[in-house]
Design a protein around this motif. Structure first.
Motif, PDB file in Angstrom:
ATOM      1  N   ILE A 151       0.835  -1.402   0.024  1.00  0.00           N
ATOM      2  CA  ILE A 151       0.058   0.032   0.076  1.00  0.00           C
ATOM      3  C   ILE A 151       0.849   1.291   0.078  1.00  0.00           C
ATOM      4  CG2 ILE A 151      -1.373   1.122   1.557  1.00  0.00           C
ATOM      5  CD1 ILE A 151      -3.294  -1.386   1.781  1.00  0.00           C
ATOM      6  N   LEU A 152       2.044   1.260   0.683  1.00  0.00           N
ATOM      7  CA  LEU A 152       2.842   2.460   0.616  1.00  0.00           C
ATOM      8  C   LEU A 152       3.417   2.633  -0.723  1.00  0.00           C
ATOM      9  CD1 LEU A 152       4.613   4.328   2.190  1.00  0.00           C
ATOM     10  CD2 LEU A 152       6.317   2.813   2.440  1.00  0.00           C
ATOM     11  N   LEU A 153       3.631   1.529  -1.540  1.00  0.00           N
ATOM     12  CA  LEU A 153       4.127   1.633  -2.885  1.00  0.00           C
ATOM     13  C   LEU A 153       3.045   2.250  -3.684  1.00  0.00           C
ATOM     14  CD1 LEU A 153       6.326  -1.666  -3.175  1.00  0.00           C
ATOM     15  CD2 LEU A 153       7.140   0.410  -3.093  1.00  0.00           C
ATOM     16  N   GLN A 154       1.806   1.848  -3.557  1.00  0.00           N
ATOM     17  CA  GLN A 154       0.540   2.369  -4.473  1.00  0.00           C
ATOM     18  C   GLN A 154       0.489   3.868  -4.307  1.00  0.00           C
ATOM     19  OE1 GLN A 154      -2.785   0.011  -2.905  1.00  0.00           O
ATOM     20  NE2 GLN A 154      -3.233  -0.700  -5.076  1.00  0.00           N
ATOM     21  N   CYS A 155       0.691   4.275  -2.870  1.00  0.00           N
ATOM     22  CA  CYS A 155       0.617   5.463  -2.567  1.00  0.00           C
ATOM     23  C   CYS A 155       1.833   6.424  -3.202  1.00  0.00           C
ATOM     24  CB  CYS A 155       0.622   5.782  -0.998  1.00  0.00           C
ATOM     25  SG  CYS A 155       0.437   7.239  -0.224  1.00  0.00           S
ATOM     26  N   LYS A 156       2.978   5.963  -3.039  1.00  0.00           N
ATOM     27  CA  LYS A 156       4.116   6.584  -3.783  1.00  0.00           C
ATOM     28  C   LYS A 156       3.789   6.800  -5.156  1.00  0.00           C
ATOM     29  CE  LYS A 156       8.486   6.313  -2.700  1.00  0.00           C
ATOM     30  NZ  LYS A 156       9.861   5.941  -2.503  1.00  0.00           N
ATOM     31  N   ALA A 157       3.416   5.712  -5.932  1.00  0.00           N
ATOM     32  CA  ALA A 157       2.942   5.678  -7.301  1.00  0.00           C
ATOM     33  C   ALA A 157       2.026   6.888  -7.587  1.00  0.00           C
ATOM     34  CB  ALA A 157       2.634   4.376  -7.995  1.00  0.00           C
ATOM     35  N   MET A 158       0.965   6.844  -6.757  1.00  0.00           N
ATOM     36  CA  MET A 158      -0.305   7.969  -6.969  1.00  0.00           C
ATOM     37  C   MET A 158       0.473   9.352  -7.038  1.00  0.00           C
ATOM     38  SD  MET A 158      -3.189   6.560  -4.786  1.00  0.00           S
ATOM     39  CE  MET A 158      -4.540   7.531  -5.175  1.00  0.00           C
ATOM     40  N   LEU A 159       1.312   9.474  -6.002  1.00  0.00           N
ATOM     41  CA  LEU A 159       1.930  10.593  -5.617  1.00  0.00           C
ATOM     42  C   LEU A 159       2.827  11.231  -6.861  1.00  0.00           C
ATOM     43  CD1 LEU A 159       3.054  10.560  -1.967  1.00  0.00           C
ATOM     44  CD2 LEU A 159       1.527  12.149  -2.952  1.00  0.00           C
ATOM     45  N   GLN A 160       3.512  10.187  -7.422  1.00  0.00           N
ATOM     46  CA  GLN A 160       4.338  10.362  -8.487  1.00  0.00           C
ATOM     47  C   GLN A 160       3.580  10.675  -9.809  1.00  0.00           C
ATOM     48  OE1 GLN A 160       7.921   9.028  -8.935  1.00  0.00           O
ATOM     49  NE2 GLN A 160       7.740   9.672 -11.044  1.00  0.00           N
ATOM     50  N   HIS A 161       2.424  10.252 -10.041  1.00  0.00           N
ATOM     51  CA  HIS A 161       1.568  10.609 -11.212  1.00  0.00           C
ATOM     52  C   HIS A 161       1.051  11.938 -10.907  1.00  0.00           C
ATOM     53  CE1 HIS A 161       2.629   6.921 -13.228  1.00  0.00           C
ATOM     54  NE2 HIS A 161       1.992   6.297 -12.224  1.00  0.00           N
ATOM     55  N   VAL A 162       0.549  12.336  -9.752  1.00  0.00           N
ATOM     56  CA  VAL A 162      -0.020  13.379  -9.377  1.00  0.00           C
ATOM     57  C   VAL A 162       1.009  14.807  -9.569  1.00  0.00           C
ATOM     58  CG1 VAL A 162      -0.846  14.799  -7.557  1.00  0.00           C
ATOM     59  CG2 VAL A 162      -1.632  12.667  -7.710  1.00  0.00           C
ATOM     60  N   PHE A 163       2.366  14.346  -9.296  1.00  0.00           N
ATOM     61  CA  PHE A 163       3.482  15.649  -9.415  1.00  0.00           C
ATOM     62  C   PHE A 163       3.569  15.415 -10.982  1.00  0.00           C
ATOM     63  CE2 PHE A 163       5.219  14.147  -5.219  1.00  0.00           C
ATOM     64  CZ  PHE A 163       4.165  14.592  -4.388  1.00  0.00           C
ATOM     65  N   ALA A 164       3.734  14.377 -11.571  1.00  0.00           N
ATOM     66  CA  ALA A 164       3.833  14.538 -12.967  1.00  0.00           C
ATOM     67  C   ALA A 164       2.749  15.263 -13.798  1.00  0.00           C
ATOM     68  CB  ALA A 164       3.823  13.165 -13.711  1.00  0.00           C
ATOM     69  N   TYR A 165       1.508  14.979 -13.332  1.00  0.00           N
ATOM     70  CA  TYR A 165       0.163  15.686 -13.873  1.00  0.00           C
ATOM     71  C   TYR A 165       0.575  17.284 -13.619  1.00  0.00           C
ATOM     72  CZ  TYR A 165      -4.332  17.536 -14.017  1.00  0.00           C
ATOM     73  OH  TYR A 165      -5.364  18.770 -14.416  1.00  0.00           O
ATOM     74  N   CYS A 166       0.891  17.641 -12.427  1.00  0.00           N
ATOM     75  CA  CYS A 166       0.885  19.035 -12.053  1.00  0.00           C
ATOM     76  C   CYS A 166       1.945  19.717 -13.194  1.00  0.00           C
ATOM     77  CB  CYS A 166       1.005  19.375 -10.442  1.00  0.00           C
ATOM     78  SG  CYS A 166      -0.458  18.752  -9.643  1.00  0.00           S
ATOM     79  N   ASP A 167       3.056  18.974 -13.080  1.00  0.00           N
ATOM     80  CA  ASP A 167       4.188  19.634 -13.913  1.00  0.00           C
ATOM     81  C   ASP A 167       3.509  19.737 -15.535  1.00  0.00           C
ATOM     82  OD1 ASP A 167       6.610  20.272 -14.792  1.00  0.00           O
ATOM     83  OD2 ASP A 167       7.214  18.081 -15.307  1.00  0.00           O
TER      84      ASP A 167
END
Ligand SMILES: [Zn+2]
Length: 291
Positions: A179-195
């Motif tokens: 679940i920690l890895l899933q959360c990190k992946a979500m964050l990664q994609h949210v940051f990529a989206y914002c960029d």
């Protein structure tokens, strides 16, 4: 167009939901280096005392205190109300925030998988949901827009924009690496989206399935207000699965089935969420829509 520069990553809003707390620890040794030059990050452990005590909250639910009314009241008796005002000063203030995006990380004991909770039907949030769906198709997108963004009492609403990551199922007080890895992946994609959003490089994001909150449903109660049955066995671990009108949703302790009434099928979620038992909420309902 207002761009996203400052991002707050918040864990420990609920002290016994450990993924957000684990993320803050993990980011110390494994930060998102590729976004360091793009965003100013703040890491915030919201309710350290609740984390230390391994409880959801000390006095009241912190994630229900961020209304304008609460943030401007004089009450200093409640632990979480005091914290809410401090966090609002640090990241907000609500309505005129110095933080462009607040990401608040939660766990649920229900089998909702990785869910992105969005609070407003606008292109920024719709496209974020769609971008996440493109990269993580199993993520559920839940829209809670029954009130305005500003009217929500959630911590993340002190940001100019705010979202919640809800990850389950994970028991209270338990940490799971998957679940920690899933959360990190979500964050990664949210940051990529914002960029991409900042640089206006987002291509057309296709329509996708999302869920819209309708209401909370209580357990069946007797005349004294005590629970007299449980969520029906056919619903267990079936968060976001369709339930037709007439299908059983509860079974009373005497064996009787209670069936879904009304005019439309529902998509239950937060099924049997441990934190909601006290308020006798059995699950929340949603409709499914193409966003
Ligand atoms: Zn929570």
């Amino acid at each position: 167009m207002s761009t996203i520069k400052s991002i707050a990553i918040v864990g420990g809003t609920h002290g016994n939901e450990l993924t957000g707390i684990n993320i803050l620890t993990a980011l110390e040794s494994d930060p998102f280096n590729e976004f360091d030059d793009i965003f100013q990050f703040q890491h915030v452990l919201a309710n350290a005392d609740a984390v230390a005590a391994n409880v959801r909250f000390i006095d009241v639910d912190l994630n229900r205190q961020f209304t304008v009314e609460n943030l401007t009241c004089d009450n200093d008796m409640l632990h979480e109300l005091t914290i809410a005002k401090m966090v609002n000063q640090q990241l907000g203030p609500k309505g005129a925030s110095k933080t462009d995006l607040v990401i608040d990380i939660h766990n649920t004991t229900s089998a909702m998988g990785a869910t992105l909770i969005l609070l407003e039907d606008s292109p920024f949030y719709r496209n974020m949901g769609g971008y996440l769906k493109m990269h993580m198709p199993d993520v559920n997108i839940l829209l809670e827009d029954e009130v305005t963004y500003q009217e929500h009492p959630y911590l993340c609403t002190i940001g100019t924009r705010g979202i919640m990551l809800e990850l389950g199922s994970q028991p209270q007080g338990v940490s799971r690496m998957d679940i920690l890895l899933q959360c990190k992946a979500m964050l990664q994609h949210v940051f990529a989206y914002c960029d991409l959003y900042n640089r206006e490089l987002l291509s057309q994001i296709p329509h996708f399935d999302a869920f819209r909150l309708i209401e909370n449903i209580n357990f069946p109660l007797d005349d004294e207000g005590e629970i007299k049955g449980l969520v029906h066995e056919s619903l267990l671990d079936k968060d976001f699965c369709r339930v037709e009108v007439g299908a059983p949703i509860f079974r009373l302790f005497d064996g009787t089935e209670i069936c879904l009434t009304g005019s439309q099928a529902i998509y239950p979620h937060f099924i049997n969420e441990a934190a909601y038992l006290k308020s006798k909420v059995a699950f929340a309902t949603a409709t499914k829509f193409e966003w």
